[in-house]
Design a protein around this motif. Structure first.
Motif, PDB file in Angstrom:
ATOM      1  N   LEU A 114     -34.624 -66.485  42.833  1.00  0.00           N
ATOM      2  CA  LEU A 114     -34.796 -64.981  42.259  1.00  0.00           C
ATOM      3  C   LEU A 114     -34.772 -64.140  43.613  1.00  0.00           C
ATOM      4  O   LEU A 114     -35.191 -64.718  44.698  1.00  0.00           O
ATOM      5  CB  LEU A 114     -36.159 -65.086  41.545  1.00  0.00           C
ATOM      6  CG  LEU A 114     -36.509 -65.801  40.438  1.00  0.00           C
ATOM      7  CD1 LEU A 114     -37.966 -65.736  39.817  1.00  0.00           C
ATOM      8  CD2 LEU A 114     -35.417 -65.588  39.324  1.00  0.00           C
ATOM      9  N   GLY A 115     -34.357 -63.095  43.354  1.00  0.00           N
ATOM     10  CA  GLY A 115     -34.280 -62.174  44.541  1.00  0.00           C
ATOM     11  C   GLY A 115     -34.329 -60.576  44.013  1.00  0.00           C
ATOM     12  O   GLY A 115     -34.324 -60.570  42.778  1.00  0.00           O
ATOM     13  N   LEU A 116     -34.587 -59.824  45.103  1.00  0.00           N
ATOM     14  CA  LEU A 116     -34.566 -58.536  44.751  1.00  0.00           C
ATOM     15  C   LEU A 116     -33.659 -57.715  45.389  1.00  0.00           C
ATOM     16  O   LEU A 116     -33.271 -57.898  46.581  1.00  0.00           O
ATOM     17  CB  LEU A 116     -35.863 -58.037  45.237  1.00  0.00           C
ATOM     18  CG  LEU A 116     -37.099 -58.760  44.528  1.00  0.00           C
ATOM     19  CD1 LEU A 116     -38.612 -58.355  45.033  1.00  0.00           C
ATOM     20  CD2 LEU A 116     -37.189 -58.453  42.744  1.00  0.00           C
ATOM     21  N   SER A 117     -33.214 -56.641  45.110  1.00  0.00           N
ATOM     22  CA  SER A 117     -32.650 -55.377  46.019  1.00  0.00           C
ATOM     23  C   SER A 117     -33.812 -54.967  46.674  1.00  0.00           C
ATOM     24  O   SER A 117     -35.004 -54.459  46.219  1.00  0.00           O
ATOM     25  CB  SER A 117     -32.206 -54.136  44.825  1.00  0.00           C
ATOM     26  OG  SER A 117     -31.868 -53.155  45.525  1.00  0.00           O
ATOM     27  N   ASN A 118     -33.604 -54.682  48.251  1.00  0.00           N
ATOM     28  CA  ASN A 118     -34.619 -54.713  49.077  1.00  0.00           C
ATOM     29  C   ASN A 118     -34.139 -53.639  50.268  1.00  0.00           C
ATOM     30  O   ASN A 118     -33.459 -54.324  51.075  1.00  0.00           O
ATOM     31  CB  ASN A 118     -35.252 -55.871  49.378  1.00  0.00           C
ATOM     32  CG  ASN A 118     -36.595 -55.718  50.356  1.00  0.00           C
ATOM     33  OD1 ASN A 118     -36.781 -56.307  51.320  1.00  0.00           O
ATOM     34  ND2 ASN A 118     -37.519 -55.376  49.291  1.00  0.00           N
ATOM     35  N   HIS A 119     -34.573 -52.572  50.400  1.00  0.00           N
ATOM     36  CA  HIS A 119     -34.333 -51.658  51.404  1.00  0.00           C
ATOM     37  C   HIS A 119     -35.396 -52.336  52.576  1.00  0.00           C
ATOM     38  O   HIS A 119     -36.503 -52.605  52.178  1.00  0.00           O
ATOM     39  CB  HIS A 119     -34.785 -50.383  51.017  1.00  0.00           C
ATOM     40  CG  HIS A 119     -34.437 -49.341  52.054  1.00  0.00           C
ATOM     41  ND1 HIS A 119     -35.324 -49.050  53.214  1.00  0.00           N
ATOM     42  CD2 HIS A 119     -33.407 -48.384  52.351  1.00  0.00           C
ATOM     43  CE1 HIS A 119     -34.677 -48.088  54.014  1.00  0.00           C
ATOM     44  NE2 HIS A 119     -33.647 -47.708  53.401  1.00  0.00           N
ATOM     45  N   PRO A 120     -34.917 -52.055  53.693  1.00  0.00           N
ATOM     46  CA  PRO A 120     -36.070 -52.348  54.793  1.00  0.00           C
ATOM     47  C   PRO A 120     -37.220 -51.935  54.807  1.00  0.00           C
ATOM     48  O   PRO A 120     -38.161 -52.421  55.054  1.00  0.00           O
ATOM     49  CB  PRO A 120     -35.074 -51.940  56.128  1.00  0.00           C
ATOM     50  CG  PRO A 120     -33.630 -52.135  55.448  1.00  0.00           C
ATOM     51  CD  PRO A 120     -33.720 -51.564  54.331  1.00  0.00           C
ATOM     52  N   ASP A 121     -37.427 -50.622  54.159  1.00  0.00           N
ATOM     53  CA  ASP A 121     -38.764 -50.117  54.253  1.00  0.00           C
ATOM     54  C   ASP A 121     -39.566 -50.903  52.880  1.00  0.00           C
ATOM     55  O   ASP A 121     -40.617 -50.536  52.864  1.00  0.00           O
ATOM     56  CB  ASP A 121     -38.712 -48.496  53.569  1.00  0.00           C
ATOM     57  CG  ASP A 121     -38.051 -47.865  54.812  1.00  0.00           C
ATOM     58  OD1 ASP A 121     -38.166 -48.192  55.913  1.00  0.00           O
ATOM     59  OD2 ASP A 121     -37.566 -46.638  54.721  1.00  0.00           O
ATOM     60  N   GLU A 122     -38.826 -51.645  51.989  1.00  0.00           N
ATOM     61  CA  GLU A 122     -39.596 -52.139  51.041  1.00  0.00           C
ATOM     62  C   GLU A 122     -40.041 -53.732  51.229  1.00  0.00           C
ATOM     63  O   GLU A 122     -40.428 -54.392  50.493  1.00  0.00           O
ATOM     64  CB  GLU A 122     -38.884 -52.436  49.739  1.00  0.00           C
ATOM     65  CG  GLU A 122     -38.489 -50.912  49.169  1.00  0.00           C
ATOM     66  CD  GLU A 122     -37.606 -50.739  47.899  1.00  0.00           C
ATOM     67  OE1 GLU A 122     -37.888 -50.331  46.947  1.00  0.00           O
ATOM     68  OE2 GLU A 122     -36.471 -51.512  48.213  1.00  0.00           O
ATOM     69  N   LEU A 123     -39.348 -54.285  52.512  1.00  0.00           N
ATOM     70  CA  LEU A 123     -39.713 -55.699  52.745  1.00  0.00           C
ATOM     71  C   LEU A 123     -41.415 -55.999  52.866  1.00  0.00           C
ATOM     72  O   LEU A 123     -41.433 -57.075  52.401  1.00  0.00           O
ATOM     73  CB  LEU A 123     -39.078 -55.939  54.272  1.00  0.00           C
ATOM     74  CG  LEU A 123     -39.294 -57.350  54.833  1.00  0.00           C
ATOM     75  CD1 LEU A 123     -38.581 -58.176  53.894  1.00  0.00           C
ATOM     76  CD2 LEU A 123     -38.842 -57.341  56.325  1.00  0.00           C
ATOM     77  N   SER A 124     -41.966 -54.927  53.257  1.00  0.00           N
ATOM     78  CA  SER A 124     -43.422 -55.400  53.301  1.00  0.00           C
ATOM     79  C   SER A 124     -44.009 -55.799  51.823  1.00  0.00           C
ATOM     80  O   SER A 124     -44.872 -56.619  51.670  1.00  0.00           O
ATOM     81  CB  SER A 124     -44.263 -53.976  54.015  1.00  0.00           C
ATOM     82  OG  SER A 124     -44.083 -53.073  52.994  1.00  0.00           O
TER      83      SER A 124
END
Length: 534
Positions: free
Chosen positions: A108-118
């Motif tokens: 499983l994975g996500l679309s993930n902007h660097p700002d959303e990594l946290s």
């Protein structure tokens, strides 16, 4: 001349065997001598068989019938084996090989902007992967390569992923964003850019830069190449399969490393794979399959008679013609069904029936994926899967909080539902949205914890600020806590099974018997004729 050899040459039909042997004996070399030995040995065995049959045959017509009957039996066995082999070919093989470096469970994975990594790290969920669009256009000055000097953005993203235990997936979406971008729609813009020599020279250079960054990184990672492009191009030939009929600037672009590749879509795909092989063997390269590429949309068509086997087969053959990719990515929809209903006014066309009674539904799409996986010989990753749900109050079909049911089916339903997709060849699900507005997993709307009045059965309260009410987070936590779904073992296409070997042996034996019987029959008839003459 050798007397025996002279006799062979004089009576070639009667002495053909010994003649060939002696001709070989006249030559030199180990190979020729080996062949001569084999001829000697084989000829001796055949001569013994003929001698035995001649004695057994002579004066016994019924024995001739026995040989004929035995030959017919062997031929029948051969036909039976051939039929069984044909049945094996028609059977659906299981999922194919998992590319090296990917987990052996359904990830499983996500679309993930660097700002959303946290958010991802703090979600208390063992996510496997994160993906991000590498876009901006290769000749616009806004490319990913310019987000930080010398493409450093790619390096930083991959390093952040590695530090937190995530697989990096880059969706390479550059062609339609590049100049000159001529055309009334994305399909035309893709095509004109694909045939612009200057644009394509810059494109290959940009692609190589990304590969070089991936090579420096070293770990396995995925580059997902140009979603939508392949579907648009197949639509240009009315859902046909001849990718080579679609022109593209490859060799004619002048980019040195792709010289020799044909100036068509087949050459384009193979050139990208070649660049990967040279610059970054650690990269897992994925092509994209669009369920609408044949002008029939598996994701929205309500017809019970829709032939998904044919649709998937045509798409599989089209994509396979563009090269030996490692994976196939497939999108279900790039936004929630509720978004399509409210904003697009599609009257619910994007909703799938979770009971699999009405169309479109999940079972039919699993059939499509199974056919696609078999047709390409590749595993499947579901990409950009909508995040909304019909469970949480937060999902009330308002901006950022639209409803969908894909997460519920895959992660909130019976385990057999996800297992069905794994058997169809799916090895991963990456959740995300394609445009701003649909639901996402973080608090993108900046409205905190929201629990408005239900608009239906979505009556569960949330205690997290996630725009989907925290449903995806909770379902993913349960998925990993219960033990992630182990993927089916790779099953290769049938490789010369036992029946095929039986077929071969039976045919060879039947041929030997027929040959021996024919020669013996001729000899017996010759003896009889000689007796009468004397």
């Amino acid at each position: 001349m050798d007397a025996a050899l002279e006799q062979c040459l004089t009576y070639p039909r009667r002495h053909g065997y010994c003649c060939r042997v002696r001709r070989m004996d006249q030559t030199s070399g180990i190979g020729r001598r080996l062949m001569a030995f084999l001829w000697h040995w084989g000829g001796h065995q055949l001569a013994e068989l003929r001698r035995w049959l001649r004695v057994w045959y002579n004066g016994a017509p019924m024995r001739q019938r026995y040989v004929e009957i035995l030959t017919m039996v062997l031929m029948a066995v051969a036909v039976f084996a051939l039929v069984r082999q044909a049945q094996t070919w028609n059977q659906r093989p299981g999922p194919f090989v998992i590319p090296r470096g990917l987990p052996d469970h359904l990830m499983l994975g996500l679309s993930n902007h660097p700002d959303e990594l946290s958010w991802m790290v703090e979600s208390n969920t063992s996510w496997d992967a994160r993906y991000y669009y590498m876009t901006g256009g290769v000749n616009t000055g806004a490319s990913w390569a310019n987000w930080l000097p010398n493409g450093q953005f790619a390096t930083d993203y991959m390093e952040q992923s590695r530090r937190n235990g995530y697989l990096t997936v880059f969706t390479y979406y550059q062609l339609v964003k590049s100049l000159p971008m001529v055309g009334a729609n994305e399909a035309e813009q893709d095509f004109t850019n694909l045939n612009n020599r200057q644009t394509m020279a810059a494109y290959y250079a940009d692609f190589v830069l990304l590969l070089d960054k991936a090579n420096e990184f070293g770990d396995p990672m995925i580059v997902h190449v140009e979603p939508d492009l392949w579907g648009y191009m197949q639509q240009r030939i009315n859902g046909g399969e001849d990718a080579a009929s679609i022109p593209a600037a490859v060799s004619s672009s002048g980019y040195k490393e792709v010289r020799g590749y044909a100036d068509n879509l087949t050459g384009f795909g193979k050139a990208l794979i070649h660049l990967r092989d040279v610059h970054a063997p650690n990269v897992i390269l994925a092509v994209h399959a669009s369920p609408w590429s044949t002008n029939l949309d598996v994701t929205t068509d309500p017809s019970p008679s829709l032939d998904v086997d044919s649709i998937a087969g045509r798409t599989a053959r089209f994509l396979s013609a563009t090269g030996n990719w490692d994976l196939v990515f497939v999108d279900l929809a790039d936004r929630d069904a509720g978004y399509h209903e409210v904003i697009g006014n599609d009257r619910g066309a994007h909703w799938w029936d979770m009971s699999n009674q009405r169309y479109p539904n999940f079972a039919r799409f699993a059939d499509y994926l199974s056919d696609l996986s078999r047709g390409t010989g590749k595993r499947i990753v579901l990409w950009q899967v909508p995040i909304g749900n019909t469970v949480m109050r937060a999902s009330n079909n308002t901006e950022g909080h639209y409803q969908d049911n894909r997460v519920q089916y895959f992660l909130g339903g019976a385990p057999t539902q996800l297992e069905e997709y794994a058997r169809a060849g799916v090895i991963g699900i990456l959740f995300g949205r394609g445009v701003p507005g649909p639901s996402t997993y973080s608090d993108a709307m900046k409205d905190g914890v929201t629990n408005p009045l239900p608009i239906g059965d979505n009556d569960q309260m949330s205690d997290v600020p996630d725009d989907d009410g925290g449903y995806l987070r909770a379902r993913a936590q349960n998925y990993y806590a219960a033990g992630a779904l182990a993927l089916p073992k790779p099953v290769l296409p049938p490789q010369a099974p036992q029946f095929l070997r039986v077929l071969g042996v039976s045919l060879v034996l039947a041929l030997i018997l027929l040959l021996a019987a024919r020669r013996v029959k001729m000899a017996v008839e010759g003896d009889a004729l000689a007796s009468k003459s004397s």
